[in-house]
Design a protein around this motif. Structure first.
Motif, PDB file in Angstrom:
ATOM      1  N   ALA A   1      -1.686  20.931 -79.003  1.00  0.00           N
ATOM      2  CA  ALA A   1      -2.901  21.358 -78.295  1.00  0.00           C
ATOM      3  C   ALA A   1      -3.558  22.514 -79.040  1.00  0.00           C
ATOM      4  CB  ALA A   1      -2.559  21.784 -76.875  1.00  0.00           C
ATOM      5  N   ASN A   2      -4.848  22.398 -79.283  1.00  0.00           N
ATOM      6  CA  ASN A   2      -5.577  23.483 -79.941  1.00  0.00           C
ATOM      7  C   ASN A   2      -6.771  23.962 -79.117  1.00  0.00           C
ATOM      8  OD1 ASN A   2      -7.241  21.337 -80.280  1.00  0.00           O
ATOM      9  ND2 ASN A   2      -7.413  21.495 -82.500  1.00  0.00           N
ATOM     10  N   LYS A   3      -6.917  23.373 -77.907  1.00  0.00           N
ATOM     11  CA  LYS A   3      -7.979  23.811 -77.001  1.00  0.00           C
ATOM     12  C   LYS A   3      -7.669  23.310 -75.603  1.00  0.00           C
ATOM     13  CE  LYS A   3     -10.883  19.803 -77.603  1.00  0.00           C
ATOM     14  NZ  LYS A   3     -12.209  19.267 -77.746  1.00  0.00           N
ATOM     15  N   ILE A   4      -8.301  23.963 -74.631  1.00  0.00           N
ATOM     16  CA  ILE A   4      -8.215  23.526 -73.240  1.00  0.00           C
ATOM     17  C   ILE A   4      -9.644  23.439 -72.717  1.00  0.00           C
ATOM     18  CG2 ILE A   4      -7.616  24.262 -70.909  1.00  0.00           C
ATOM     19  CD1 ILE A   4      -4.974  25.147 -71.866  1.00  0.00           C
ATOM     20  N   ASP A   5      -9.958  22.313 -72.100  1.00  0.00           N
ATOM     21  CA  ASP A   5     -11.286  22.112 -71.524  1.00  0.00           C
ATOM     22  C   ASP A   5     -11.307  22.707 -70.120  1.00  0.00           C
ATOM     23  OD1 ASP A   5     -12.223  20.680 -73.756  1.00  0.00           O
ATOM     24  OD2 ASP A   5     -11.270  18.850 -73.008  1.00  0.00           O
ATOM     25  N   VAL A   6     -12.346  23.466 -69.829  1.00  0.00           N
ATOM     26  CA  VAL A   6     -12.492  24.069 -68.504  1.00  0.00           C
ATOM     27  C   VAL A   6     -13.800  23.605 -67.884  1.00  0.00           C
ATOM     28  CG1 VAL A   6     -11.065  26.097 -68.943  1.00  0.00           C
ATOM     29  CG2 VAL A   6     -13.475  26.177 -69.507  1.00  0.00           C
ATOM     30  N   ASN A   7     -13.740  23.331 -66.585  1.00  0.00           N
ATOM     31  CA  ASN A   7     -14.904  22.940 -65.792  1.00  0.00           C
ATOM     32  C   ASN A   7     -14.828  23.714 -64.490  1.00  0.00           C
ATOM     33  OD1 ASN A   7     -15.889  20.690 -67.490  1.00  0.00           O
ATOM     34  ND2 ASN A   7     -13.881  19.822 -66.983  1.00  0.00           N
ATOM     35  N   TYR A   8     -15.834  24.509 -64.195  1.00  0.00           N
ATOM     36  CA  TYR A   8     -15.819  25.302 -62.974  1.00  0.00           C
ATOM     37  C   TYR A   8     -17.241  25.715 -62.621  1.00  0.00           C
ATOM     38  CZ  TYR A   8     -16.226  29.197 -66.236  1.00  0.00           C
ATOM     39  OH  TYR A   8     -16.645  30.031 -67.224  1.00  0.00           O
ATOM     40  N   SER A   9     -17.374  26.240 -61.429  1.00  0.00           N
ATOM     41  CA  SER A   9     -18.661  26.747 -60.957  1.00  0.00           C
ATOM     42  C   SER A   9     -18.481  28.225 -60.641  1.00  0.00           C
ATOM     43  CB  SER A   9     -19.069  25.983 -59.700  1.00  0.00           C
ATOM     44  OG  SER A   9     -20.259  26.516 -59.183  1.00  0.00           O
ATOM     45  N   TYR A  10     -19.436  29.046 -61.081  1.00  0.00           N
ATOM     46  CA  TYR A  10     -19.382  30.485 -60.848  1.00  0.00           C
ATOM     47  C   TYR A  10     -20.767  30.951 -60.408  1.00  0.00           C
ATOM     48  CZ  TYR A  10     -18.634  35.473 -61.768  1.00  0.00           C
ATOM     49  OH  TYR A  10     -18.538  36.843 -61.660  1.00  0.00           O
ATOM     50  N   ARG A  11     -20.836  31.467 -59.183  1.00  0.00           N
ATOM     51  CA  ARG A  11     -22.099  31.939 -58.601  1.00  0.00           C
ATOM     52  C   ARG A  11     -23.197  30.887 -58.665  1.00  0.00           C
ATOM     53  NH1 ARG A  11     -22.458  38.340 -60.189  1.00  0.00           N
ATOM     54  NH2 ARG A  11     -20.452  38.874 -59.274  1.00  0.00           N
TER      55      ARG A  11
END
Length: 148
Positions: free
Chosen positions: A16-26
């Motif tokens: 693994a050389n990256k992690i995908d992130v999906n989120y909502s902020y404000r």
């Protein structure tokens, strides 16, 4: 976001050389990848690190301010750097009291030597505790204007 939360995932996928992130902020949606780095440990295996998306520093913790970045990018000090000198004295005295198995707080006086602790270790800790306690009391008296 601490890298240790992803430890099990990272062990399963050795490359693994990256992690995908999906989120909502404000109310705003974010979707991007955070790069990873790893260093070899002396005892074998690897330790994983985040690479800050903004400055590319290798860090163990990223903080959310819209996107995830390191504390250096946010100019956030460590909590201990915000403490007043008297609070540092209290925290150190309580750490010694905990190690000695005594009740927290200098107002509770001294206890006895814990079973199994070397006398030299006990004496050193008690001497440091007494020195810290004297500094705390002196600082308190100075603040109250009770010094002669």
């Amino acid at each position: 976001m601490n890298i240790s939360r992803y430890r099990d995932q990272l062990r399963q996928t050795d490359r693994a050389n990256k992690i995908d992130v999906n989120y909502s902020y404000r109310g705003k949606a974010y979707s991007y990848s955070i790069r990873l780095d790893k260093t070899a440990c002396h005892y074998g295996n690897y330790r994983h690190w985040w690479l800050c998306p903004k400055c590319s520093k290798r860090v163990a913790v990223l903080y959310c301010s819209g996107s995830y970045v390191c504390r250096h990018c946010l100019s956030v000090p460590y909590g201990s750097q915000l403490q007043q000198p008297i609070d540092r004295l209290f925290n150190r005295a309580d750490a010694i009291r905990q190690r000695l198995g005594w009740q927290s707080g200098i107002a509770h006086g001294s206890g006895t030597k814990p079973k199994g602790m070397h006398h030299s270790t006990y004496d050193r800790l008690v001497n440091e505790h007494d020195r810290l306690t004297a500094k705390i009391w002196q600082s308190t008296l100075d603040k109250l204007g009770c010094t002669s």
